[in-house]
Design a protein around this motif. Structure first.
Motif: not given
Length: 538
Positions: A157-172
């Motif tokens: 969950g700690f790892g996913f918390g980081i990726t789930s924040l940055s991935s949609p930002i980078l996509i947009a």
């Protein structure tokens, strides 16, 4: 404070240097819409640079597979006797704590996730988060008891918390303007890709008589994050991040390479000029008027509105009844008389495939519809299906679980998910990235993720206890939630359809970037120093 001021001064200096090195004295008209500069006439798959860009976006969307895999895997594991024996047959709040393990990890990463993304870039944050997720998956597969399994889920969950924040930002922030709504909305579609993989993996491993029936799915949870770690370095960094760090030339190169295919024509240059100026001028205006603090969401009027929309949208994604099926499908099926292990796993797998197809279709067509309209249609249909679901469940239990009524409840579950996917799967990520300006986008998505985690904790602890004690009567609670959501969305949600990321500030009453800078004589950026890379791909 002095560091922040220096950073703002650097941004202003970089923007001013664009004007100082301009190769034209003609003022650039930022007041026009970006559609007036987009010149591609063919479909995106006819352009090699769009094929590359959309491959990169697909790699980023894979971040959401982990959460879907997790929920579907835990659903499947609960139907496996070997896992039940290893974990001590957890029920009620003990089972809820296990389901919430990844949520606890997500909460723990909140203080650092946005800081990592803003300080070292979106790509680094995704690589770091995916690496931590892989480590957690390996530990999860090697678990020997409940406590070991729980701790490994916290790490995941700690790892996913980081990726789930940055991935949609980078996509947009890297998507081509025309395709940004679809690219952003499709992010959460991969939730169902992960869920589908997990559902059928656990269905297949049920035939293994040893503990590997649940260890194999646990290990495989790290497979997609491992793939991301290996390929993320080829994904381009956000041009908005590059400009915010003073790397304007790198941002130009990105826009030319990935938005025009290194086209050197005048119309391509105008498109890049427009995009770059929007980014630079929006950053200048936002940096000068805000130090980008979390307290801005309370002290600034327009940001209080954003805060409400962020938190309410996040709550809707988890408190609309979907949490029951996402992690506790076996309890729902037990309540209607479907208790066979094989049949439960088959229903879980088929439901995930259905959701994957439906959500993908909706993501590719959402750009045709207004955001608020999709929210309202989704909630109305969910409410109707949940009411029918509740009624059928009550009659089903009273009549001793006849097969026909059980099939009716199953049908309502599938109809419900069609409704849910219409407005609450991919659309929330699109909506929240649109309402947030660059300087607060990472922090806003952090708040969004925190709210989701809080509601997931509720789902994790309350749902299994309520289902064990009051069964179908618990569905009435979600009927009430959906009714409140309908009224709230109708009266408070703003429409963002038709705006660029920089223009959406007008919806909240902030000063328009266009209006602010068109009162000045702002020169075109110099493009003479851009090094063009020949695109030889097919």
């Amino acid at each position: 404070m002095s560091e922040s001021k220096d950073k703002n001064a650097n941004i202003v200096h970089d923007v001013q240097s664009i004007s100082d090195h301009a190769n034209s004295t003609d003022a650039f008209d930022l007041g026009k819409e970006i559609d007036q500069y987009i010149y591609h006439d063919k479909s995106w798959w006819n352009y090699s640079h769009f094929l590359k860009l959309h491959w990169f976006i697909f790699v980023l969307t894979l971040s959401s597979t982990n959460n879907g895999y997790d929920g579907s895997m835990l659903n499947g594991l609960q139907s496996l006797s070997s896992w039940q024996d290893a974990m001590g047959h957890p029920t009620t709040y003990v089972l809820g704590a296990l389901a919430n393990g990844t949520i606890f990890g997500g909460v723990l990463c909140i203080p650092v996730a946005a800081w990592i993304s803003d300080r070292w870039g979106r790509k680094f944050a995704i690589a770091l988060g995916s690496t931590i997720t892989v480590i957690g998956a390996v530990l999860q597969g090697a678990s020997t008891d409940y406590a070991f399994f729980f701790v490994s889920r916290v790490i995941i969950g700690f790892g996913f918390g980081i990726t789930s924040l940055s991935s949609p930002i980078l996509i947009a922030e890297i998507a081509f303007p025309t395709y940004r709504p679809t690219s952003t909305a499709i992010y959460n579609v991969c939730w169902y890709l992960g869920a589908t993989i997990a559902a059928w993996v656990t269905y297949g491993t049920r035939l293994i008589t040893t503990s590997y029936s649940w260890r194999v799915p646990s290990y495989l949870q790290g497979l997609i994050p491992l793939f991301q770690v290996l390929v993320i370095w080829w994904v381009p960094e956000s041009p908005r991040y590059l400009v915010s760090r003073g790397r304007i030339e790198d941002a130009k190169k990105f826009l030319f390479k990935h938005h025009t295919g290194n086209d050197t024509s005048e119309r391509a240059s105008k498109l890049v000029e427009f995009e770059l100026l929007e980014i630079e001028q929006a950053l200048e205006l936002e940096k000068l008027n805000s130090q980008s603090k979390y307290t801005d969401f309370i002290t600034i009027k327009s940001f209080r509105k954003r805060l409400f929309l962020l938190m309410f949208t996040a709550a809707m994604t988890q408190l609309s009844g979907n949490g029951l099926v996402s992690y506790y499908l076996n309890l729902v099926l037990n309540s209607i008389g479907i208790t066979e292990e094989k049949k439960q796993l088959q229903i879980n797998g088929c439901l995930m495939i259905y959701n994957l197809v439906i959500s993908a279709v909706i993501a590719f067509t959402c750009y045709l519809f207004r955001r608020r309209t999709l929210f309202l249609v989704s909630i109305v249909c969910m409410l109707i299906s949940y009411i029918l679901w509740t009624i059928l469940s009550a009659i089903n239990q009273q009549r001793g679980f006849p097969e026909s009524l059980g099939q009716g409840v199953l049908a309502m579950i599938f109809i419900y998910y069609l409704s849910y996917n219409t407005g609450l799967n991919g659309l929330p990520y699109l909506y929240v990235t649109e309402i947030l300006p660059y300087t607060h986008r990472a922090k806003g998505l952090n708040i969004y993720g925190f709210t989701i985690n809080v509601t997931l904790i509720y789902n994790g602890f309350v749902n299994p206890i309520a289902m064990a004690n009051i069964e179908w009567k618990y569905y009435i609670v979600y009927c009430c939630f959906l009714a409140v959501e309908l009224v709230t969305v109708y009266f408070t949600f703003v429409e963002t359809y038709g705006y660029t990321l920089e223009e959406v500030a007008e919806v909240f009453g902030d000063e328009s970037v266009h209006k602010h800078f068109n009162q000045q004589s702002y020169e075109k950026p110099s493009l003479e120093h851009v090094e063009y890379e020949k695109d030889t791909s097919v």
